[in-house]
Design an enzyme around this catalytic site. Structure first.
Site, PDB file in Angstrom:
ATOM      1  N   HIS A 177      46.890  14.762  37.913  1.00 47.33           N
ATOM      2  CA  HIS A 177      46.351  15.476  39.077  1.00 47.33           C
ATOM      3  C   HIS A 177      47.246  16.671  39.370  1.00 47.33           C
ATOM      4  CE1 HIS A 177      44.063  16.389  42.470  1.00 47.33           C
ATOM      5  NE2 HIS A 177      44.141  15.280  43.163  1.00 47.33           N
ATOM      6  N   TYR A 182      48.561  18.291  45.548  1.00 46.54           N
ATOM      7  CA  TYR A 182      49.522  17.249  45.197  1.00 46.54           C
ATOM      8  C   TYR A 182      50.675  17.830  44.375  1.00 46.54           C
ATOM      9  CZ  TYR A 182      46.295  14.268  47.562  1.00 46.54           C
ATOM     10  OH  TYR A 182      45.512  13.724  48.545  1.00 46.54           O
TER      11      TYR A 182
END
Length: 369
Positions: A177, A182
């Site tokens: 990700h 993030y």
């Protein structure tokens, strides 16, 4: 390819896909308190096994990267056993499933983390969003501490260990990700990476260094053909800011394109036409997501990006969340189910595994109208 492009098979480097529809990763908070996926998680993903490929919700690679309470992990033997039940159920239903590894970076809170510690991030930049904590509540974000070089190396190692656990658990592969605010995205973005060291803003090579190191390390550990990467250039979600995403992401793709990854999972938006700009820099399979921060992606929007060559596959989030048999619905022209928003982030089966597939009566109605 014109009509029903999404329903045609695709010969991916990592295997044959019966259609070009990917279930996008979506956080659902159905983990146990220790991060083990609940038994209903296996039911949820198995119900959606008709997708060409499933990418799981974000899974923390270690407790150091846990961003929210009841988000599942892939660190312990219990986690591996729990996810093995999921992969076995999906495979028994004829599906394919990748685990998305999601390190929260600055996201997190002592009340949302098993270890009870504060999160660490590239720089001391507080997230503007409230944080999910124990018992379904939310709390003000805390100030993250700056990751040391040793912390960065540990984060790379954590991704490698979790990727190996994913393969042990029976996943067909792993998606890193690098999007949606993030940790990997935090190193890439302007306002969350204020570092002046080898992982900072001093040069393009420095800014992409962490992303490149994680990709290479995980590819070496499990095989590049089992590794995908998700990116969302220019995505403002959770207060992210990238003034000029193009040069950063072109440099990143030029650096990793030759590794032979399974795919690139790329989100497009009005601020930066990522598909148009970056497709020439990616020679492998490309999954497009064209509904980020906007209306849910329609069948027609998905057909368009595949038909014009900007992508090979298209990921659907909210539509797969509500509609376990989405490829079949597209095939017969039936609409998806309505969203049960009240139970989106609760902890049980309601609003999770109780969305119906199209029955015989509904099928007859949809095909006769």
């Amino acid at each position: 390819m014109t009509q029903n492009t999404l329903l045609t098979p695709y010969a991916a480097p990592f295997g044959h896909l019966p259609n070009r529809m990917v279930m996008a990763p979506m956080t659902r908070f159905r983990g146990e308190e220790d991060g083990t996926p609940q038994p209903i998680v296996a039911d949820y993903y198995a119900q959606r096994a008709s997708a060409g490929l499933i990418v799981t919700e974000g899974i923390w690679p270690s407790s150091r990267g846990q961003s929210g309470w009841r988000i599942p992990g892939l660190e312990t033997a219990a986690h591996v056993a729990g996810w093995r039940r999921v992969t076995e159920a999906v495979h028994a239903a004829g599906g394919r499933i990748y685990a998305q590894l999601m390190h929260g970076g600055r996201h997190g809170h002592p009340l949302s983390r098993i270890d009870g510690d504060a999160p660490a991030a590239p720089s001391v930049v507080v997230s503007p969003e409230l944080v999910h904590v124990r018992d379904g509540g939310k709390a003000e974000p805390v100030t993250p501490r700056v990751m040391t070089v040793d912390d960065i190396r540990t984060a790379v190692d954590d991704h490698v260990a979790a990727a190996r656990n994913a393969i042990e658990a029976g996943f067909d592969g792993v998606e890193l990700h690098g999007a949606n605010s993030y940790l990997i995205h935090q190193f890439l973005a302007d306002n969350t990476n204020l570092r002046d060291d080898a992982y900072g803003r001093g040069s393009m090579e420095n800014r992409i260094r962490f992303a490149v190191e994680v990709v290479r390390a995980v590819a070496d550990a499990i095989g590049a053909e089992r590794l995908g990467l998700r990116l969302s250039p220019g995505n403002p979600q959770f207060g992210m800011y990238e003034a000029d995403p193009g040069p950063v992401y072109r440099a990143l793709l030029d650096e990793i394109d030759g590794l032979g990854l399974a795919y690139l999972h790329l989100t497009d938006n009005d601020r930066y036409p990522a598909l148009d700009d970056l497709r020439p820099h990616w020679s492998g399979t490309l999954i497009a997501n064209v509904g980020e921060n906007g209306d849910p992606t329609t069948k027609e929007a998905g057909e368009a990006v595949v038909a014009d060559g900007r992508a090979d596959l298209v990921s659907y989030g909210r539509a797969f969340l509500t509609t376990p048999d989405l490829p079949h619905r597209f095939a017969v022209g039936a609409p998806p189910n309505d969203l049960d928003a009240a139970h989106l982030y609760t902890n049980g089966a309601e609003g999770y595994t109780d969305y119906p597939a199209l029955g015989a009566r509904e099928l007859q109605t949809s095909t006769s109208t």
